[in-house]
Design a protein around this motif. Structure first.
Motif, PDB file in Angstrom:
ATOM      1  N   UNK A  59     -13.419  -2.056  10.691  1.00 39.27           N
ATOM      2  CA  UNK A  59     -13.362  -1.184   9.521  1.00 39.27           C
ATOM      3  C   UNK A  59     -11.934  -0.985   9.008  1.00 39.27           C
ATOM      4  N   UNK A  60     -10.921  -0.860   9.883  1.00 37.00           N
ATOM      5  CA  UNK A  60      -9.557  -0.731   9.353  1.00 37.00           C
ATOM      6  C   UNK A  60      -9.182  -1.876   8.408  1.00 37.00           C
ATOM      7  N   UNK A  61      -9.624  -3.085   8.741  1.00 38.81           N
ATOM      8  CA  UNK A  61      -9.337  -4.222   7.864  1.00 38.81           C
ATOM      9  C   UNK A  61     -10.063  -4.058   6.529  1.00 38.81           C
ATOM     10  N   UNK A  62     -11.306  -3.596   6.588  1.00 36.29           N
ATOM     11  CA  UNK A  62     -12.063  -3.419   5.336  1.00 36.29           C
ATOM     12  C   UNK A  62     -11.398  -2.359   4.455  1.00 36.29           C
ATOM     13  N   UNK A  63     -10.890  -1.310   5.084  1.00 36.56           N
ATOM     14  CA  UNK A  63     -10.230  -0.239   4.322  1.00 36.56           C
ATOM     15  C   UNK A  63      -8.933  -0.755   3.693  1.00 36.56           C
ATOM     16  N   UNK A  64      -8.215  -1.597   4.418  1.00 36.96           N
ATOM     17  CA  UNK A  64      -6.996  -2.199   3.861  1.00 36.96           C
ATOM     18  C   UNK A  64      -7.341  -3.055   2.634  1.00 36.96           C
ATOM     19  N   UNK A  65      -8.382  -3.860   2.746  1.00 34.97           N
ATOM     20  CA  UNK A  65      -8.754  -4.734   1.617  1.00 34.97           C
ATOM     21  C   UNK A  65      -9.196  -3.872   0.424  1.00 34.97           C
ATOM     22  N   UNK A  66      -9.914  -2.796   0.697  1.00 37.37           N
ATOM     23  CA  UNK A  66     -10.306  -1.880  -0.398  1.00 37.37           C
ATOM     24  C   UNK A  66      -9.069  -1.339  -1.096  1.00 37.37           C
ATOM     25  N   UNK A 104      -7.425  -3.841  -3.380  1.00 31.02           N
ATOM     26  CA  UNK A 104      -8.202  -4.183  -4.575  1.00 31.02           C
ATOM     27  C   UNK A 104      -8.526  -2.951  -5.427  1.00 31.02           C
ATOM     28  N   UNK A 105      -7.923  -1.806  -5.063  1.00 29.42           N
ATOM     29  CA  UNK A 105      -8.183  -0.549  -5.773  1.00 29.42           C
ATOM     30  C   UNK A 105      -9.655  -0.164  -5.756  1.00 29.42           C
ATOM     31  N   UNK A 106     -10.329  -0.446  -4.670  1.00 32.91           N
ATOM     32  CA  UNK A 106     -11.735  -0.038  -4.507  1.00 32.91           C
ATOM     33  C   UNK A 106     -11.771   1.307  -3.790  1.00 32.91           C
ATOM     34  N   UNK A 107     -12.796   2.117  -4.047  1.00 32.82           N
ATOM     35  CA  UNK A 107     -12.931   3.345  -3.251  1.00 32.82           C
ATOM     36  C   UNK A 107     -13.354   2.995  -1.819  1.00 32.82           C
ATOM     37  N   UNK A 108     -13.025   3.860  -0.879  1.00 38.16           N
ATOM     38  CA  UNK A 108     -13.460   3.672   0.509  1.00 38.16           C
ATOM     39  C   UNK A 108     -14.707   4.516   0.750  1.00 38.16           C
ATOM     40  N   UNK A 109     -15.809   3.876   1.158  1.00 35.70           N
ATOM     41  CA  UNK A 109     -17.025   4.661   1.429  1.00 35.70           C
ATOM     42  C   UNK A 109     -16.865   5.500   2.701  1.00 35.70           C
ATOM     43  N   UNK A 166       0.836  -1.201   0.000  1.00 38.16           N
ATOM     44  CA  UNK A 166       0.000   0.000   0.000  1.00 38.16           C
ATOM     45  C   UNK A 166       0.871   1.251   0.000  1.00 38.16           C
ATOM     46  N   UNK A 167       0.526   2.187  -0.876  1.00 35.95           N
ATOM     47  CA  UNK A 167       1.235   3.480  -0.851  1.00 35.95           C
ATOM     48  C   UNK A 167       0.449   4.424   0.047  1.00 35.95           C
ATOM     49  N   UNK A 168       1.158   5.114   0.877  1.00 35.37           N
ATOM     50  CA  UNK A 168       0.532   6.179   1.650  1.00 35.37           C
ATOM     51  C   UNK A 168      -0.270   5.661   2.817  1.00 35.37           C
ATOM     52  N   UNK A 169      -0.735   6.594   3.645  1.00 36.26           N
ATOM     53  CA  UNK A 169      -1.435   6.203   4.864  1.00 36.26           C
ATOM     54  C   UNK A 169      -2.857   5.724   4.569  1.00 36.26           C
ATOM     55  N   UNK A 170      -3.369   4.851   5.421  1.00 38.29           N
ATOM     56  CA  UNK A 170      -4.745   4.373   5.292  1.00 38.29           C
ATOM     57  C   UNK A 170      -5.624   5.139   6.270  1.00 38.29           C
TER      58      UNK A 170
END
Ligand code: GLU
Length: 274
Positions: A213-220, A223-228, A146-150
């Motif tokens: 949610x942090x895990x969901x954001x990592x998976x997004x 997978x190059x998905x937007x984060x809601x 991952x590039x950059x902060x989550x």
């Protein structure tokens, strides 16, 4: 604006679900958007058709409406498998045969999603996956991609929620993405894939899921998905302040209905104001 109510048909809906569903539809109304219903029926050992039927009845009774067809996750296993294959090709998942008992015996500490996996099978590669193995995401390798902060935005919060590597490694650990034995996709995977596929812009759900949610954001991010945007609402508690959950003694909405209570009575019980 698109949000969703995503119950699992593993038990009847109770007051906590009524509160959650009413909140989802209220947020959609307030923001001029639409609320979808999604059936998260990936736990094949616990899902029952009667509970799914009950979800439709209870929500209709609450006067909530949703576009059809409804997405039922059990109809889409091939899509989750394709995502797993993609993560496998990227070297980010590994097979795991550990039982709960073995994980506990290895001294695993409790975390946000059960025990934090101690990494026993982490050295294994997909090439030696055996039938019946589960699949886990290698969080350390994922973070290295991952590039950059989550982070993510939570409604009502003035600053973005930062997600540190330590949080993911220490409180979540390598999560199961495909379950051992049944081969069912795990909630984290199916939920994140569906939110992206369905174009969900706002995830409205209970506070109990906030730590995941942090895990969901990592998976997004992987997978190059937007984060809601997320809105984690408070949980309904009983008179003793204990959380109402299916696993507790929470009473089914259908039972209240059978006893002759009205929707207004239910709203009163959960402190709901239109
Ligand atoms: N299916 C999950 C549950 O019933 C909810 C998932 C979500 O809203 O992200 O607890």
């Amino acid at each position: 604006m698109l949000t969703r109510f995503a119950p699992s048909p593993t038990g009847p809906l109770h007051l906590g679900h009524a509160y959650s569903a009413l909140t989802v539809w209220q947020v959609a109304r307030d923001l001029g958007g639409t609320a979808l219903l999604r059936i998260e029926d990936t736990d094949s050992t616990r899902v029952r058709p009667a509970h799914e039927a009950g979800i439709y009845e209870d929500l209709a009774w609450l006067s909530l409406t949703w576009p059809t067809p409804v997405r039922r996750q059990s109809d889409h296993y091939a899509e989750y498998d394709a995502v797993l294959e993609h993560l496998g090709d990227a070297g980010l998942i590994y097979p795991c045969s550990c039982t709960r008992r073995q994980i506990a015996d290895a001294g695993a500490k409790p975390g946000a999603d059960g025990l934090v996996y101690p990494g026993t099978c982490r050295h294994r590669s997909m090439a030696d996956a055996q039938p019946g193995d589960g699949l886990r995401l290698d969080i350390a390798k994922a973070l290295a991609r991952i590039d950059g902060p989550l982070g993510y935005d939570e409604t009502g919060a003035t600053t973005s929620q930062n997600i540190t590597d330590d949080l993911l490694l220490g409180t979540i650990g390598d999560p199961i993405l495909r379950r051992k034995d049944t081969g069912d996709p795990a909630y984290h995977l199916a939920c994140v894939v569906d939110d992206a596929l369905q174009g969900i812009t706002h995830v409205v759900r209970g506070m109990d899921l906030r730590d995941l949610t942090p895990l969901h954001v990592l998976i997004q991010a992987l997978l190059d998905y937007p984060t809601p945007v997320y809105h984690h609402h408070p949980l309904i508690t009983d008179a003793d302040g204990k959380r109402l959950a299916k696993i507790d003694h929470a009473k089914a909405l259908a039972k209240y209905r059978a006893e002759g209570l009205s929707v207004q009575d239910i709203k009163h019980m959960i402190g709901w104001r239109d």
